[in-house]
Design a protein around this motif. Structure first.
Motif, short mmCIF file in Angstrom:
data_model
loop_
_atom_site.label_atom_id
_atom_site.label_comp_id
_atom_site.label_asym_id
_atom_site.label_seq_id
_atom_site.Cartn_x
_atom_site.Cartn_y
_atom_site.Cartn_z
N PRO A 145 51.65 56.13 -12.55
CA PRO A 145 51.79 56.75 -13.87
C PRO A 145 52.60 55.92 -14.87
O PRO A 145 52.82 56.37 -16.00
N ASP A 146 53.01 54.72 -14.49
CA ASP A 146 53.91 53.93 -15.33
C ASP A 146 53.37 53.70 -16.74
O ASP A 146 54.11 53.71 -17.72
N LEU A 147 52.06 53.46 -16.85
CA LEU A 147 51.46 53.16 -18.14
C LEU A 147 51.54 54.35 -19.08
O LEU A 147 51.88 54.19 -20.27
N LEU A 148 51.29 55.52 -18.57
CA LEU A 148 51.37 56.73 -19.40
C LEU A 148 52.82 57.01 -19.78
O LEU A 148 53.10 57.42 -20.91
N ARG A 149 53.72 56.79 -18.85
CA ARG A 149 55.14 56.98 -19.15
C ARG A 149 55.58 56.01 -20.26
O ARG A 149 56.29 56.41 -21.20
N ALA A 150 55.15 54.76 -20.17
CA ALA A 150 55.51 53.78 -21.18
C ALA A 150 54.93 54.16 -22.54
O ALA A 150 55.60 54.01 -23.58
N ALA A 151 53.70 54.66 -22.55
CA ALA A 151 53.08 55.08 -23.81
C ALA A 151 53.87 56.20 -24.45
O ALA A 151 54.14 56.18 -25.66
N LEU A 152 54.26 57.18 -23.65
CA LEU A 152 55.00 58.32 -24.18
C LEU A 152 56.37 57.88 -24.68
O LEU A 152 56.82 58.31 -25.76
N GLU A 153 57.03 57.01 -23.93
CA GLU A 153 58.36 56.55 -24.33
C GLU A 153 58.32 55.73 -25.61
O GLU A 153 59.26 55.76 -26.41
N LYS A 154 57.23 54.98 -25.82
CA LYS A 154 57.15 54.14 -27.00
C LYS A 154 57.20 54.94 -28.29
O LYS A 154 57.65 54.44 -29.32
N VAL A 155 56.69 56.17 -28.25
CA VAL A 155 56.66 56.98 -29.47
C VAL A 155 57.67 58.13 -29.42
O VAL A 155 57.71 58.96 -30.33
N GLY A 156 58.48 58.18 -28.37
CA GLY A 156 59.47 59.23 -28.27
C GLY A 156 58.84 60.61 -28.15
O GLY A 156 59.41 61.60 -28.63
N GLY A 157 57.67 60.68 -27.49
CA GLY A 157 56.98 61.96 -27.36
C GLY A 157 57.66 62.90 -26.39
O GLY A 157 58.27 62.46 -25.42
N ARG A 158 57.53 64.18 -26.66
CA ARG A 158 58.11 65.20 -25.77
C ARG A 158 57.11 65.64 -24.71
O ARG A 158 57.44 65.80 -23.55
N SER A 159 55.87 65.87 -25.15
CA SER A 159 54.82 66.31 -24.22
C SER A 159 53.49 65.78 -24.71
O SER A 159 53.24 65.71 -25.92
N ALA A 160 52.63 65.39 -23.77
CA ALA A 160 51.41 64.69 -24.14
C ALA A 160 50.19 65.29 -23.48
O ALA A 160 50.26 65.92 -22.42
N VAL A 161 49.05 65.05 -24.11
CA VAL A 161 47.75 65.33 -23.54
C VAL A 161 46.97 64.01 -23.55
O VAL A 161 47.08 63.21 -24.47
N LEU A 162 46.22 63.78 -22.48
CA LEU A 162 45.55 62.51 -22.24
C LEU A 162 44.05 62.64 -22.44
O LEU A 162 43.46 63.66 -22.10
N VAL A 163 43.42 61.57 -22.96
CA VAL A 163 41.96 61.45 -22.97
C VAL A 163 41.60 60.17 -22.24
O VAL A 163 42.09 59.09 -22.58
N GLY A 164 40.78 60.29 -21.19
CA GLY A 164 40.42 59.12 -20.39
C GLY A 164 39.00 59.21 -19.86
O GLY A 164 38.31 60.22 -20.08
N ASP A 165 38.58 58.18 -19.15
CA ASP A 165 37.20 58.12 -18.68
C ASP A 165 37.06 57.93 -17.18
O ASP A 165 35.95 58.00 -16.66
N SER A 166 38.16 57.67 -16.48
CA SER A 166 38.05 57.39 -15.05
C SER A 166 38.92 58.34 -14.23
O SER A 166 39.87 58.94 -14.75
N VAL A 167 38.58 58.45 -12.96
CA VAL A 167 39.39 59.30 -12.08
C VAL A 167 40.82 58.79 -12.00
O VAL A 167 41.76 59.56 -11.80
N TRP A 168 41.01 57.49 -12.20
CA TRP A 168 42.34 56.89 -12.09
C TRP A 168 43.23 57.33 -13.26
O TRP A 168 44.44 57.45 -13.11
#
Length: 223
Positions: A145-168
């Motif tokens: 999950p490191d990539l999603l954590r880094a994305a959230l931290e970059k914008v100081g987000g509190r809670s996120a929803v994801l859009v993706g295309d793969s099971v990963w």
């Protein structure tokens, strides 16, 4: 629905049509070493970061012997394909609408910086997103999950929803407690994406845009 303030969009296979280009480049990289990994098997691994692909499709022994070289070979094989890549229809309109609805938009990619810059240029992503990630931002990529954590931290987000295309994408999201919506643009089946954790699956970015009011992306907690 729960309130979210940040929308995290995967890039490869979700916003730009790259998954089969990646699979072909990996096939050619393995063939440089007289190794034949069926393209269908390689496709099943696309969406993982490159640090996970080699052991996933060829085993730990190949990773230990050839992992770094195979990743370098993949980069060489992928480079000539870069100019063939196109964004999916409706991507910019979708992202613009998500922003208008009050979400902080961040793009999560484990790609090389030069590749990500190229992709963003195809749909004006640098103008639309508050931030984006590349492979340089994390030590481990999806399904960690490191990539999603880094994305959230970059914008100081509190809670996120994801859009993706793969099971990963959804395996990573599940580990971080980030729910999400799947697109079939990566070549994964509806049932696979749902079983991996996608709340709902849409055919394309354009269809997600049409049905945005049915999702947690209808309105941001900031609105």
């Amino acid at each position: 629905m729960a309130d979210y303030d940040t929308a995290i969009f995967d890039v490869d296979g979700t916003l730009v049509d790259t998954n089969y280009h990646h699979a072909l480049a990996w096939f050619r990289a393995f063939r440089r070493h007289d190794l034949t990994v069926p393209v269908w098997r390689l496709h099943r691994a696309i969406g993982m970061g490159g640090d996970h692909v080699v052991p996933a499709v060829a085993g730990d022994d190949v990773e230990q012997r050839l992992g770094e070289q195979l990743r370098a070979d993949w980069a060489e094989e992928f480079a000539p394909l870069l100019d063939e890549i196109q964004p999916f229809e409706g991507v910019r309109e979708l992202l613009e609408d998500v922003r208008r609805r009050g979400f902080t938009l961040v793009l999560a990619s484990s790609g090389k910086a030069e590749h990500v810059d190229h992709y963003l240029g195809l749909f004006g992503g640098a103008e639309l997103a508050e931030a984006w990630t590349t492979s340089a931002d994390v030590e481990q990529t999806k399904p960690e999950p490191d990539l999603l954590r880094a994305a959230l931290e970059k914008v100081g987000g509190r809670s996120a929803v994801l859009v993706g295309d793969s099971v990963w994408d959804f395996e990573a999201g599940g580990r971080l407690g980030v729910p999400g919506y799947g697109l079939r643009t990566g070549g994964f089946a509806v049932d696979e994406l749902r079983e991996a954790g996608a709340l709902e699956v849409f055919e394309s970015p354009a269809q997600l845009h049409e049905r945005l009011d049915e999702t947690a992306l209808a309105k941001s907690a900031r609105s």
